[in-house]
Design a protein around this motif. Structure first.
Motif, PDB file in Angstrom:
ATOM      1  N   GLY A  73      24.428 -24.681 -41.103  1.00  0.00           N
ATOM      2  CA  GLY A  73      24.347 -25.477 -39.843  1.00  0.00           C
ATOM      3  C   GLY A  73      25.944 -23.785 -39.459  1.00  0.00           C
ATOM      4  N   ILE A  99      31.035 -24.271 -47.884  1.00  0.00           N
ATOM      5  CA  ILE A  99      32.003 -24.297 -46.482  1.00  0.00           C
ATOM      6  C   ILE A  99      31.322 -26.229 -45.502  1.00  0.00           C
ATOM      7  CG2 ILE A  99      32.391 -23.653 -43.999  1.00  0.00           C
ATOM      8  CD1 ILE A  99      32.074 -20.374 -45.985  1.00  0.00           C
ATOM      9  N   SER A 143      28.877 -24.332 -40.179  1.00  0.00           N
ATOM     10  CA  SER A 143      29.221 -23.432 -41.453  1.00  0.00           C
ATOM     11  C   SER A 143      28.948 -22.737 -42.161  1.00  0.00           C
ATOM     12  CB  SER A 143      30.075 -25.071 -42.244  1.00  0.00           C
ATOM     13  OG  SER A 143      30.256 -25.649 -41.875  1.00  0.00           O
ATOM     14  N   GLN A 168      32.954 -29.157 -43.256  1.00  0.00           N
ATOM     15  CA  GLN A 168      33.340 -29.370 -42.225  1.00  0.00           C
ATOM     16  C   GLN A 168      33.912 -31.267 -42.907  1.00  0.00           C
ATOM     17  OE1 GLN A 168      35.102 -32.862 -39.879  1.00  0.00           O
ATOM     18  NE2 GLN A 168      32.880 -32.286 -39.673  1.00  0.00           N
ATOM     19  N   SER A 169      32.647 -31.870 -42.895  1.00  0.00           N
ATOM     20  CA  SER A 169      32.443 -32.952 -43.595  1.00  0.00           C
ATOM     21  C   SER A 169      33.005 -32.997 -45.360  1.00  0.00           C
ATOM     22  CB  SER A 169      31.008 -33.939 -43.332  1.00  0.00           C
ATOM     23  OG  SER A 169      29.716 -33.065 -43.669  1.00  0.00           O
ATOM     24  N   ALA A 225      28.829 -31.264 -32.291  1.00  0.00           N
ATOM     25  CA  ALA A 225      28.659 -30.099 -32.494  1.00  0.00           C
ATOM     26  C   ALA A 225      29.930 -30.239 -32.541  1.00  0.00           C
ATOM     27  CB  ALA A 225      28.610 -29.417 -30.828  1.00  0.00           C
ATOM     28  N   SER A 226      29.909 -28.979 -34.109  1.00  0.00           N
ATOM     29  CA  SER A 226      31.229 -28.311 -34.891  1.00  0.00           C
ATOM     30  C   SER A 226      32.005 -27.217 -33.462  1.00  0.00           C
ATOM     31  CB  SER A 226      31.255 -28.534 -35.684  1.00  0.00           C
ATOM     32  OG  SER A 226      32.131 -27.590 -36.514  1.00  0.00           O
TER      33      SER A 226
HETATM   34  O1  M6R Z   1      29.562 -31.145 -41.871  1.00  0.00           O
HETATM   35  P1  M6R Z   1      29.046 -29.936 -42.588  1.00  0.00           P
HETATM   36  O2  M6R Z   1      29.907 -28.542 -41.872  1.00  0.00           O
HETATM   37  O3  M6R Z   1      29.048 -29.629 -43.528  1.00  0.00           O
HETATM   38  O4  M6R Z   1      27.982 -29.659 -41.240  1.00  0.00           O
HETATM   39  C1  M6R Z   1      27.159 -28.668 -41.778  1.00  0.00           C
HETATM   40  C2  M6R Z   1      25.725 -28.389 -40.706  1.00  0.00           C
HETATM   41  O5  M6R Z   1      25.453 -29.714 -40.609  1.00  0.00           O
HETATM   42  C3  M6R Z   1      26.975 -28.697 -39.112  1.00  0.00           C
HETATM   43  O6  M6R Z   1      27.589 -27.666 -39.021  1.00  0.00           O
HETATM   44  C4  M6R Z   1      25.965 -28.121 -37.670  1.00  0.00           C
HETATM   45  O7  M6R Z   1      24.930 -27.875 -37.636  1.00  0.00           O
HETATM   46  C5  M6R Z   1      26.783 -29.252 -36.698  1.00  0.00           C
HETATM   47  N1  M6R Z   1      26.048 -29.908 -35.725  1.00  0.00           N
HETATM   48  C6  M6R Z   1      26.314 -28.030 -35.500  1.00  0.00           C
HETATM   49  O8  M6R Z   1      27.015 -28.299 -34.906  1.00  0.00           O
END
Ligand code: M6R
Length: 364
Positions: A56, A101, A58, A103-104, A154-155
């Motif tokens: 996504g 990479i 990331s 977020q979570s 939404a990140s």
């Molecule tokens: O927690 P993560 O960065 O691993 O998550 C990856 C994707 O699921 C995340 O970026 C997703 O695409 C978001 N909802 C985008 O806004």
């Protein structure tokens, strides 16, 4: 809490000057004009190849990083979405660096890819926002983002913080490889240090973007175009819009339009063109003009010089602060996020909890 903001997403968008500055503090010694030294247990000079894996938003941060790693450090980069990487029998040389990479730090696809890379003898670097996450625990080289808790599905702020870390890492890698003079290092540190103020400048367009949202909300399809390190931003813009406004959107490399997608263009299709001044500006503008010649309704996001040079004939323009091309992807993320946000609000969707989506995707 959301404080005075209507949604977590809007609050998180507005937190970016602070959290990007907070993140950069770990990686830069601003006063000395130096990059912070990398942790001792990793020998960046010996890295011959980097494999980047994520999902996504990331993943799009990783795409930007590929441009930087190759341009500054001259290290070849392979990049893939985690769900494809894990099962395509990727080739990894013993001792290579694999960079994840997230977020979570809990995304199942990314975690499976990480474990696969470890089993294949890779050193594991992780850019992650949740310090207590599984990926943080499994990293050899932990590169934290300091975005703070991100609640909106939404990140937003995690993305710009990831970019900040990745830009600093690209520069560190270049330095370790002997490809960065002290003068260049000082310059990169200065440019990166300017990002928080430039983000602030971009946030000043919140109301202008809100006004623009009314014209996009009725659209059935929206296209986003960019080139070079700003191409992944086009993909990110389209993903953000899809996720929270449910409008069909696609991002394309600007130069690829004429190879097919231009057939989609008519006067009902808004086209968002991301074109900061810089070495790729003229080429992007000529792609934009091809779109305009077919009736495409262009919204141009550039700086003052760019809008002066190419703003005519656009249905709308957004003037970002003039920034060095290195930090353009960080700064131009802001209008892209705000546009998706205001369109979603105009459509009355559940911005923080869009349908069919979860904040952390823990199944493969
Ligand atoms: O927690 P993560 O960065 O691993 O998550 C990856 C994707 O699921 C995340 O970026 C997703 O695409 C978001 N909802 C985008 O806004």
């Amino acid at each position: 809490s959301k404080g005075n903001y209507r949604h977590f997403m809007l609050k998180e968008i507005h937190e970016q000057p602070i959290v990007v500055a907070q993140t950069l503090r770990t990686y830069l010694r601003r006063l000395e004009g130096e990059l912070a030294p990398p942790p001792e247990d990793i020998d960046l000079a010996s890295v011959r190849r980097v494999t980047i894996v994520a999902c996504g938003t990331s993943f799009y941060a990783g795409m930007v990083a590929k441009y930087w790693f190759e341009q500054f450090a001259r290290v070849p980069v392979d990049i893939d979405v985690a769900s494809e990487f894990r099962y395509r029998e990727p080739i990894m040389e013993e001792g290579g660096l694999a960079l994840f990479i997230s977020q979570s730090g809990e995304t199942a696809d990314t975690l499976a890819a990480l474990r696969h890379a470890r089993a294949s003898g890779q050193k594991i670097a992780v850019v992650v926002n949740v310090p207590t996450s599984t990926m943080a625990r499994e990293a050899d080289l932990l590169l934290p983002t300091h975005a703070g808790p991100e609640i909106g599905v939404a990140s937003t702020k995690a993305f710009t913080c990831q970019l900040a870390v990745l830009a600093a890492l690209a520069a560190s890698l270049a330095r370790a490889k002997g490809r960065l003079s002290q003068e260049e290092e000082r310059r990169i540190v200065r440019h990166l240090s300017e990002a928080p103020a430039a983000i602030n400048g971009a946030l000043a367009y919140d109301e202008a973007i809100e006004a623009l949202a009314a014209t996009i909300a009725p659209a059935r399809d929206v296209l986003y175009l960019g080139r070079g390190p700003d191409y992944p931003l086009a993909l990110e813009g389209a993903l953000k819009l899809k996720e929270i406004s449910y409008i069909h959107a696609e991002g394309y490399a600007a130069g690829e339009m004429k190879h097919g997608p231009i057939a989609l263009i008519d006067d009902a299709v808004p086209v968002v063109v991301i074109a900061p001044s810089g070495p790729l500006f003229d080429k992007t503008v000529s792609n934009m003009q091809e779109v305009q010649a077919r009736g495409g309704q262009v919204i141009l996001i550039s700086d003052y010089d760019g809008i002066e040079a190419a703003g005519e004939g656009c249905v709308a323009t957004l003037t970002m602060p003039k920034v060095h091309p290195l930090i353009a992807p960080i700064v131009y993320a802001i209008p892209v996020q705000l546009l998706a946000y205001h369109v979603a609000v105009a459509k009355g969707t559940d911005v923080d909890q869009p349908r069919n989506l979860a904040k952390s995707v823990t199944v493969e």
